[in-house]
Design a protein around this motif. Structure first.
Motif, PDB file in Angstrom:
ATOM      1  N   THR A 152     -22.643  16.804   5.651  1.00 23.22           N
ATOM      2  CA  THR A 152     -23.985  16.179   4.878  1.00 23.22           C
ATOM      3  C   THR A 152     -23.986  15.153   6.290  1.00 23.22           C
ATOM      4  O   THR A 152     -24.353  13.623   6.435  1.00 23.22           O
ATOM      5  CB  THR A 152     -22.995  14.912   4.254  1.00 23.22           C
ATOM      6  OG1 THR A 152     -21.310  14.852   4.908  1.00 23.22           O
ATOM      7  CG2 THR A 152     -22.800  16.084   3.375  1.00 23.22           C
ATOM      8  N   THR A 153     -23.602  15.062   7.769  1.00 26.05           N
ATOM      9  CA  THR A 153     -24.372  14.576   8.897  1.00 26.05           C
ATOM     10  C   THR A 153     -25.671  14.580   9.237  1.00 26.05           C
ATOM     11  O   THR A 153     -26.463  15.182   8.604  1.00 26.05           O
ATOM     12  CB  THR A 153     -23.518  15.499   9.877  1.00 26.05           C
ATOM     13  OG1 THR A 153     -22.546  15.133   9.853  1.00 26.05           O
ATOM     14  CG2 THR A 153     -23.714  14.435  11.383  1.00 26.05           C
ATOM     15  N   ARG A 154     -25.876  13.345   9.400  1.00 31.37           N
ATOM     16  CA  ARG A 154     -27.618  12.582   9.365  1.00 31.37           C
ATOM     17  C   ARG A 154     -27.162  12.251  11.038  1.00 31.37           C
ATOM     18  O   ARG A 154     -27.224  11.647  11.270  1.00 31.37           O
ATOM     19  CB  ARG A 154     -27.829  12.143   8.255  1.00 31.37           C
ATOM     20  CG  ARG A 154     -28.020  12.580   7.069  1.00 31.37           C
ATOM     21  CD  ARG A 154     -29.060  13.675   7.049  1.00 31.37           C
ATOM     22  NE  ARG A 154     -29.405  14.259   6.016  1.00 31.37           N
ATOM     23  CZ  ARG A 154     -28.078  15.388   5.631  1.00 31.37           C
ATOM     24  NH1 ARG A 154     -27.631  16.115   6.320  1.00 31.37           N
ATOM     25  NH2 ARG A 154     -28.636  16.058   4.143  1.00 31.37           N
ATOM     26  N   GLY A 155     -28.787  12.425  11.276  1.00 27.40           N
ATOM     27  CA  GLY A 155     -28.864  12.374  12.334  1.00 27.40           C
ATOM     28  C   GLY A 155     -28.945  12.996  14.129  1.00 27.40           C
ATOM     29  O   GLY A 155     -28.145  13.614  13.346  1.00 27.40           O
ATOM     30  N   ARG A 158     -26.114  15.341  14.383  1.00 29.50           N
ATOM     31  CA  ARG A 158     -25.810  17.126  14.416  1.00 29.50           C
ATOM     32  C   ARG A 158     -25.280  17.481  15.211  1.00 29.50           C
ATOM     33  O   ARG A 158     -24.755  18.393  15.364  1.00 29.50           O
ATOM     34  CB  ARG A 158     -26.667  17.364  13.382  1.00 29.50           C
ATOM     35  CG  ARG A 158     -27.448  16.725  12.385  1.00 29.50           C
ATOM     36  CD  ARG A 158     -28.153  17.550  11.545  1.00 29.50           C
ATOM     37  NE  ARG A 158     -29.095  16.788  10.186  1.00 29.50           N
ATOM     38  CZ  ARG A 158     -28.454  17.481   9.593  1.00 29.50           C
ATOM     39  NH1 ARG A 158     -27.429  18.564   9.423  1.00 29.50           N
ATOM     40  NH2 ARG A 158     -28.733  17.030   8.236  1.00 29.50           N
ATOM     41  N   ARG A 164     -36.631  21.568   9.887  1.00 26.47           N
ATOM     42  CA  ARG A 164     -36.638  20.304   8.702  1.00 26.47           C
ATOM     43  C   ARG A 164     -37.314  18.866  10.776  1.00 26.47           C
ATOM     44  O   ARG A 164     -36.297  18.797  10.871  1.00 26.47           O
ATOM     45  CB  ARG A 164     -35.060  19.899   8.874  1.00 26.47           C
ATOM     46  CG  ARG A 164     -35.203  18.115   6.896  1.00 26.47           C
ATOM     47  CD  ARG A 164     -33.933  18.264   6.807  1.00 26.47           C
ATOM     48  NE  ARG A 164     -33.653  19.600   6.395  1.00 26.47           N
ATOM     49  CZ  ARG A 164     -32.132  19.733   5.820  1.00 26.47           C
ATOM     50  NH1 ARG A 164     -31.018  18.159   6.216  1.00 26.47           N
ATOM     51  NH2 ARG A 164     -32.102  20.390   5.629  1.00 26.47           N
ATOM     52  N   ALA A 199     -37.314  15.178  11.198  1.00 26.63           N
ATOM     53  CA  ALA A 199     -35.491  13.994  11.534  1.00 26.63           C
ATOM     54  C   ALA A 199     -36.268  12.659  12.472  1.00 26.63           C
ATOM     55  O   ALA A 199     -37.590  12.209  12.817  1.00 26.63           O
ATOM     56  CB  ALA A 199     -34.492  14.684  12.272  1.00 26.63           C
ATOM     57  N   ASP A 237     -31.435   8.003  10.376  1.00 22.12           N
ATOM     58  CA  ASP A 237     -31.051   9.071   9.529  1.00 22.12           C
ATOM     59  C   ASP A 237     -31.670   9.639   8.798  1.00 22.12           C
ATOM     60  O   ASP A 237     -31.578  10.886   7.861  1.00 22.12           O
ATOM     61  CB  ASP A 237     -29.440   8.638   8.752  1.00 22.12           C
ATOM     62  CG  ASP A 237     -28.129   7.197   9.644  1.00 22.12           C
ATOM     63  OD1 ASP A 237     -28.599   8.478  10.983  1.00 22.12           O
ATOM     64  OD2 ASP A 237     -27.156   7.614   9.288  1.00 22.12           O
ATOM     65  N   TRP A 238     -33.022   9.177   8.458  1.00 19.80           N
ATOM     66  CA  TRP A 238     -34.001   9.828   7.742  1.00 19.80           C
ATOM     67  C   TRP A 238     -34.941  11.235   8.159  1.00 19.80           C
ATOM     68  O   TRP A 238     -34.145  11.265   9.078  1.00 19.80           O
ATOM     69  CB  TRP A 238     -35.721   9.437   7.548  1.00 19.80           C
ATOM     70  CG  TRP A 238     -36.377   9.777   6.950  1.00 19.80           C
ATOM     71  CD1 TRP A 238     -36.517   9.701   6.036  1.00 19.80           C
ATOM     72  CD2 TRP A 238     -37.585  11.242   7.573  1.00 19.80           C
ATOM     73  NE1 TRP A 238     -37.617  10.905   5.675  1.00 19.80           N
ATOM     74  CE2 TRP A 238     -38.358  11.224   6.399  1.00 19.80           C
ATOM     75  CE3 TRP A 238     -37.782  11.767   8.880  1.00 19.80           C
ATOM     76  CZ2 TRP A 238     -39.524  11.839   6.621  1.00 19.80           C
ATOM     77  CZ3 TRP A 238     -37.918  12.165   8.896  1.00 19.80           C
ATOM     78  CH2 TRP A 238     -39.160  12.559   8.014  1.00 19.80           C
ATOM     79  N   GLU A 239     -34.362  12.283   7.343  1.00 16.03           N
ATOM     80  CA  GLU A 239     -34.574  13.170   7.628  1.00 16.03           C
ATOM     81  C   GLU A 239     -35.959  14.300   6.456  1.00 16.03           C
ATOM     82  O   GLU A 239     -35.730  13.933   5.228  1.00 16.03           O
ATOM     83  CB  GLU A 239     -33.632  14.837   7.450  1.00 16.03           C
ATOM     84  CG  GLU A 239     -32.111  14.425   8.615  1.00 16.03           C
ATOM     85  CD  GLU A 239     -31.677  15.510   8.221  1.00 16.03           C
ATOM     86  OE1 GLU A 239     -31.150  16.152   7.497  1.00 16.03           O
ATOM     87  OE2 GLU A 239     -30.542  15.275   9.612  1.00 16.03           O
TER      88      GLU A 239
END
Length: 232
Positions: free
Chosen positions: A38-41, A45, A113, A115, A120-122
């Motif tokens: 669930t890590t974002r950015g 990551r 993906r 980013a 933190d959008w992906e």
């Protein structure tokens, strides 16, 4: 276990206990995957992946961890504003030593993906890195495809001040990180999206890639607006 002047090395003992615990975890559970993290950015990551490596080792770590991380040449440092980048994950099978006797459910191949280095959008999962970059550009620089109508000659092998000045004079000034869309010469080695090659420090996107992305957008819009059978 080593002894120093007749005493047990407590640090070595702790290291052996930790190694035994890690080996037990590997045997029972297999090496953990980071794909569903669930890590974002991008930066976060990467930090998570490096922590994984410190526990499970560097050997074959990209494939074994299935971590979504920025590519070697893709932007990864945090920025004050939204700027595009792309992540990739190696989903090749590593069950031969990570899952032991369990059934293999590996997908295979690489996944990409979009980013953002500013938030933190992906984006959605893509099979191609250029698609992911275009998704990221849609997020960070809405309207970038409007420049597709302006023909920019194939860039020189190295980004030069003269070429940058010519591009800016042709299409006008743009915000920091804005991409340039170039017409690659016939027989060009490839159409890969190249970071930090526009006059504004953004991606250099091949016109063919930008057109394909625009076509996908049109098809997606058409599918969303076309009523399905029985919906009337």
């Amino acid at each position: 276990m080593a002894e120093t002047t007749g005493q047990i090395d407590i640090f070595e003992m702790f290291a052996e206990v930790a190694a035994d615990d890690q080996a037990r975890h590997e045997k029972i559970h297999g090496v953990p995957s980071l794909f569903a993290s669930t890590t974002r950015g991008p930066a976060a990551r990467l930090a998570e992946f490096h922590a994984w490596q410190s526990t499970w080792g560097n050997f074959d770590s990209y494939r074994t961890s299935h971590a979504l991380i920025p590519g070697t040449c893709e932007p990864s440092q945090p920025t004050a504003t939204c700027q595009p980048t792309s992540l990739w994950a190696g989903l090749h099978c590593s069950c031969t030593w990570t899952l032991r006797e369990k059934t293999c459910h590996c997908v295979g191949g690489n996944l990409h993906r979009a980013a953002c280095t500013g938030c933190d959008w992906e984006g959605e999962n893509r099979a191609d890195s250029d698609e992911a970059v275009c998704d990221a550009l849609d997020h960070a620089h809405p309207g970038w495809l409007d420049d597709l109508a302006i023909e920019i000659p194939d860039r020189p092998h190295e980004k030069t001040a003269r070429w940058s000045t010519k591009v800016t004079a042709t299409i006008g000034d743009r915000p920091q990180g804005w991409p340039v869309i170039t017409r690659r010469a016939e027989g060009h080695v490839g159409n890969r999206c190249v970071p930090d090659r526009s006059p504004w420090g953004g991606y250099d996107v091949a016109a063919a890639v930008a057109r394909a992305h625009l076509d996908r957008q049109h098809r997606s819009t058409h599918l969303k607006t076309t009523p399905t059978k029985g919906s009337r």
